[in-house]
Design an enzyme around this catalytic site. Structure first.
Site, PDB file in Angstrom:
ATOM      1  N   ARG A 109      53.854  63.479  13.576  1.00 53.54           N
ATOM      2  CA  ARG A 109      53.761  62.033  13.443  1.00 53.54           C
ATOM      3  C   ARG A 109      52.317  61.534  13.423  1.00 53.54           C
ATOM      4  O   ARG A 109      52.062  60.353  13.350  1.00 53.54           O
ATOM      5  CB  ARG A 109      54.512  61.351  14.588  1.00 53.54           C
ATOM      6  CG  ARG A 109      56.021  61.495  14.478  1.00 53.54           C
ATOM      7  CD  ARG A 109      56.716  60.595  15.463  1.00 53.54           C
ATOM      8  NE  ARG A 109      56.153  60.747  16.803  1.00 53.54           N
ATOM      9  CZ  ARG A 109      55.913  59.752  17.630  1.00 53.54           C
ATOM     10  NH1 ARG A 109      56.173  58.529  17.278  1.00 53.54           N
ATOM     11  NH2 ARG A 109      55.421  59.967  18.825  1.00 53.54           N
TER      12      ARG A 109
ATOM     13  N   ILE B 235      42.637  46.547  35.216  1.00 50.68           N
ATOM     14  CA  ILE B 235      41.870  45.979  36.348  1.00 50.68           C
ATOM     15  C   ILE B 235      40.694  46.911  36.655  1.00 50.68           C
ATOM     16  O   ILE B 235      40.912  48.091  36.909  1.00 50.68           O
ATOM     17  CB  ILE B 235      42.721  45.885  37.638  1.00 50.68           C
ATOM     18  CG1 ILE B 235      44.058  45.192  37.371  1.00 50.68           C
ATOM     19  CG2 ILE B 235      41.948  45.185  38.740  1.00 50.68           C
ATOM     20  CD1 ILE B 235      44.989  45.231  38.581  1.00 50.68           C
TER      21      ILE B 235
ATOM     22  N   LYS C 215      47.974  57.279  41.989  1.00 56.27           N
ATOM     23  CA  LYS C 215      46.904  56.270  41.923  1.00 56.27           C
ATOM     24  C   LYS C 215      46.349  55.981  43.320  1.00 56.27           C
ATOM     25  O   LYS C 215      45.141  55.788  43.489  1.00 56.27           O
ATOM     26  CB  LYS C 215      47.448  54.994  41.275  1.00 56.27           C
ATOM     27  CG  LYS C 215      47.803  55.207  39.802  1.00 56.27           C
ATOM     28  CD  LYS C 215      48.632  54.063  39.253  1.00 56.27           C
ATOM     29  CE  LYS C 215      48.939  54.244  37.772  1.00 56.27           C
ATOM     30  NZ  LYS C 215      49.959  53.309  37.280  1.00 56.27           N
TER      31      LYS C 215
END
Ligand code: HSE
Length: 438
Positions: free
Chosen positions: A49, A137, A206
């Site tokens: 793709r 952020i 995170k």
């Protein structure tokens, strides 16, 4: 202008496409800021793709990693493949060839960060990872630079856009969990494997990165207590609201008495707290600093273009360092690697918290007294109770808000309560967060 900087991107997914678009759209602005040309030299795009997804001249595309990793013309390699391998090997190989690295790969940094950051330091490599936490952020830079002079006491964050979107949609549109998850996936917020999102693992990855920057200490992923949102029902969202709270998946880290608390779980957040108003795929990080007090950083935590801005910010910083000499650069984690500590992580069993409890019980005299008796004998005091009338003729929900209790005591009490004949489903408990200063 001085010499130009050549960039290569590994990957052809959503974020890679966003970076390619933004590089094109803002090329002149970025080059003006950097003072040099910035060229996209190669893209590693495997699979059939590739031509359709990425509108790029064929000469830029390759499916041979070595045409990029050891190519002397390339300065910065942007890893946007995700996952552990081959991302880890590609990064290590590129660093050995002297390339600087930008990555959005939180899973990789949470698990193999020690190896990667040590290797970067050894080879004098820049490594930017702003896109790994909080999407758009700039929280990595905020912790590394803006808050560098303060001592952080606690951090409370919404770090998974998919979960926040699901919880918001369940609350506001009354959709069930599965429908809300499907639309989060369609909108491109979810990980390839959405169980990372809904089981809290993505938020734990995170959090492991933020703990390094906020507290200068390493935490192993397995030491982060992690609980997802699968078991959160609309009934609990409604009762929480009645009690004055929203349910959010929070990532929490606190520095308390020489120990670190690091946990990811659904939590009741008071309606008046700024984190309660964070809706949809937005992320937010609320930090309590000793000198500064509270600050909160809010923005889109997932999606193509917000994440691309974070990648571009890293590319710009590294391009500047390359052009003007790296001697003044800030260490990637804000601390030299050797000065990072390893504080003990507090066990979740030792947590002291208020709790939201929901019992599904037979509507009979004495049931409430039985439950209250067990809680009382474990030293758990009840702050308030909601019991609505009989709904289906047999079982009714009884909802309680407790005063501060030790998690271990609560679990023991719940195990006893769950064995009562009048209790018809596993009791639900959700921690209530009071944001008290450690
Ligand atoms: N799956 C992540 C989320 C994407 O939902 O927040 C950004 O890391």
């Amino acid at each position: 202008m001085k010499r130009g900087i050549n960039i290569a991107i590994l990957g052809r997914g959503t974020v890679a496409q966003g970076v390619i678009k933004l590089l094109k759209r803002n090329r002149r602005l970025i080059e003006k800021k950097v003072g040099a040309t910035l060229s996209l030299a190669r893209v590693l795009a495997r699979g059939t793709r590739k031509q359709k997804d990425i509108q790029l001249p064929a000469r830029l595309l390759t499916d041979v990693p070595d045409e990029i990793l050891s190519n002397p013309d390339i300065d910065i390699i942007v890893e946007l493949i995700g996952g552990y391998e081959p991302a880890r090997s590609y990064i290590l190989k590129a660093m050995e060839a002297g390339k600087d690295i930008v990555t959005a790969n939180k899973a990789l940094l949470a698990v193999h960060g020690e190896e990667i950051f040590a290797r970067a330091q050894k080879h004098g490599i820049d490594i930017g990872f702003e896109a790994s936490v909080g999407g758009g952020i700039p929280i990595i830079r905020t912790l590394k630079e803006g808050l560098a002079g303060d001592r952080n006491r606690a951090l409370y964050a919404i770090l998974n856009g998919t979960c926040n979107y699901i919880l918001t949609t369940m609350e506001e549109s009354g959709e069930d969990f599965h429908k809300a998850l499907a639309s989060a996936q369609q909108l491109g917020y979810a990980e390839a494997d959405p169980s990372f999102d809904i089981n809290g693992i993505d938020a734990a990855h995170k959090l492991a990165i933020l703990v390094l920057l906020a507290f200068g200490t390493r935490v192993r992923l397995k030491d982060i207590y992690t609980e997802g949102i699968r078991h959160i029902s609309r009934m609990d969202i409604t009762y929480a609201r009645e009690l004055g709270y929203k349910i959010k998946l929070l990532a929490i880290a606190r520095h308390d008495n020489g120990k670190i608390e690091a946990r990811v779980h659904p939590a009741l957040v008071p309606l008046h707290h700024p984190l309660a108003s964070v809706r949809g795929p937005y992320n937010a990080v609320f930090i309590d600093g000793e000198a500064l007090g509270s600050t909160m950083y809010l923005g889109q935590g997932a999606g193509m273009m917000p994440t691309a801005t974070a990648v571009l910010a890293d590319i710009i910083e590294i391009a500047r360092n390359r052009l003007h000499g790296k001697s003044l650069r800030i260490p990637p984690l804000g601390y030299p690697i050797d000065s990072l500590g390893r504080l003990p992580v507090r066990s979740i069993d030792d947590l002291k918290s208020d709790y939201y409890l929901r019992f599904m019980v037979l509507d009979r005299p004495g049931v409430l007294a039985q439950i209250a008796g067990i809680l009382g004998s474990s030293g758990i005091s009840i702050a308030s109770v909601i019991q609505k009338e009989d709904r289906d003729g047999n079982t009714v929900p009884v909802v309680m808000h407790t005063n501060a209790a030790r998690e271990k005591d609560l679990k023991q009490a719940l195990a006893r309560i769950n064995r009562l004949k009048v209790v018809k489903a596993k009791s639900v408990y959700i921690r209530v967060v009071d944001f008290a200063t450690p």
